[in-house]
Design an enzyme around this catalytic site. Structure first.
Site, PDB file in Angstrom:
ATOM      1  N   CYS A   4     -20.756  44.438  79.887  1.00 30.93           N
ATOM      2  CA  CYS A   4     -21.367  43.277  80.440  1.00 30.93           C
ATOM      3  C   CYS A   4     -20.572  42.981  82.071  1.00 30.93           C
ATOM      4  CB  CYS A   4     -20.230  41.314  80.037  1.00 30.93           C
ATOM      5  SG  CYS A   4     -18.550  41.177  80.313  1.00 30.93           S
ATOM      6  N   THR A   5     -20.393  42.779  82.579  1.00 30.92           N
ATOM      7  CA  THR A   5     -19.881  43.614  84.131  1.00 30.92           C
ATOM      8  C   THR A   5     -18.457  43.670  84.084  1.00 30.92           C
ATOM      9  OG1 THR A   5     -21.940  42.100  85.133  1.00 30.92           O
ATOM     10  CG2 THR A   5     -19.868  42.954  86.806  1.00 30.92           C
ATOM     11  N   ASN A   7     -15.700  42.296  82.268  1.00 27.56           N
ATOM     12  CA  ASN A   7     -15.781  43.054  80.220  1.00 27.56           C
ATOM     13  C   ASN A   7     -14.774  41.726  80.279  1.00 27.56           C
ATOM     14  OD1 ASN A   7     -13.845  45.240  78.951  1.00 27.56           O
ATOM     15  ND2 ASN A   7     -15.101  43.563  77.599  1.00 27.56           N
ATOM     16  N   CYS A   9     -15.244  38.674  79.767  1.00 26.44           N
ATOM     17  CA  CYS A   9     -16.023  36.756  79.247  1.00 26.44           C
ATOM     18  C   CYS A   9     -16.809  37.203  78.128  1.00 26.44           C
ATOM     19  CB  CYS A   9     -16.478  35.999  80.752  1.00 26.44           C
ATOM     20  SG  CYS A   9     -16.858  34.860  80.227  1.00 26.44           S
ATOM     21  N   ARG A  10     -18.214  37.590  78.667  1.00 21.52           N
ATOM     22  CA  ARG A  10     -19.791  37.634  77.438  1.00 21.52           C
ATOM     23  C   ARG A  10     -19.356  38.900  76.948  1.00 21.52           C
ATOM     24  NH1 ARG A  10     -24.008  38.026  82.355  1.00 21.52           N
ATOM     25  NH2 ARG A  10     -22.247  39.033  83.292  1.00 21.52           N
ATOM     26  N   ASP A 118     -23.350  35.018  83.442  1.00 17.74           N
ATOM     27  CA  ASP A 118     -22.297  35.073  83.596  1.00 17.74           C
ATOM     28  C   ASP A 118     -21.392  33.644  83.806  1.00 17.74           C
ATOM     29  OD1 ASP A 118     -19.327  35.732  83.878  1.00 17.74           O
ATOM     30  OD2 ASP A 118     -20.016  36.620  85.292  1.00 17.74           O
TER      31      ASP A 118
END
Length: 151
Positions: A4-5, A7, A9-10, A118
């Protein structure tokens, strides 16, 4: 490798959920190398507190997680790289063209093409929606993940 962006959360959430989906399907999660990274991740940040709490409510622990930036070594070490958004996939493939054929959107595993949004900074409902979306995509996409990860 889930990407993800930041790193926080998702992608760490996807790691925890994927381990659960594997176990539910009779596959030992320890038989897989399952990790996460971010395309623009600060080093060493903990997982988003909202995500830690939501996953803890499902019996999953990610408080140990620390963010890290994706590297070519890391990308080369995995047979399958699953991104949350088209921008993540495009950024990886723009820099590392040799990875074509092993970088996909997570949604592509379930024969879809949309992003996993997000939830960072959003209300609790946004985090819950993201957890449910990732879990659904992993469950629906499991046969394709098995296929691509075994290449």
């Amino acid at each position: 490798l889930f990407v993800c962006t930041a790193n926080i959360c998702r992608s760490p959430m996807a790691v925890a959920l994927f381990k659960t989906v594997l176990a539910e399907n009779g596959v030992a999660p320890t038989s897989w190398r399952i990790e996460s990274a971010g395309t623009w991740a600060p080093q060493g940040q903990p997982a988003a507190q909202e995500m830690v709490e939501i996953l803890a409510g499902r019996g999953l622990k990610i408080a140990w997680h620390r963010s890290r930036m994706v590297t070519i070594k890391m990308l080369d070490d995995f047979p399958l790289i699953l991104t949350m958004e088209a921008g993540h996939k495009e950024a990886i493939l723009a820099e590392f063209r040799s990875l074509k054929g092993k970088v996909f959107l997570l949604s592509e595993m379930a024969s879809e093409s949309g992003p996993v949004e997000d939830p960072t900074g959003g209300p609790p409902e946004a985090y819950l929606k993201t957890v449910d979306e990732i879990e659904r995509l992993l469950r629906q996409g499991l046969p394709r993940i098995f296929e691509l990860a075994s290449k």
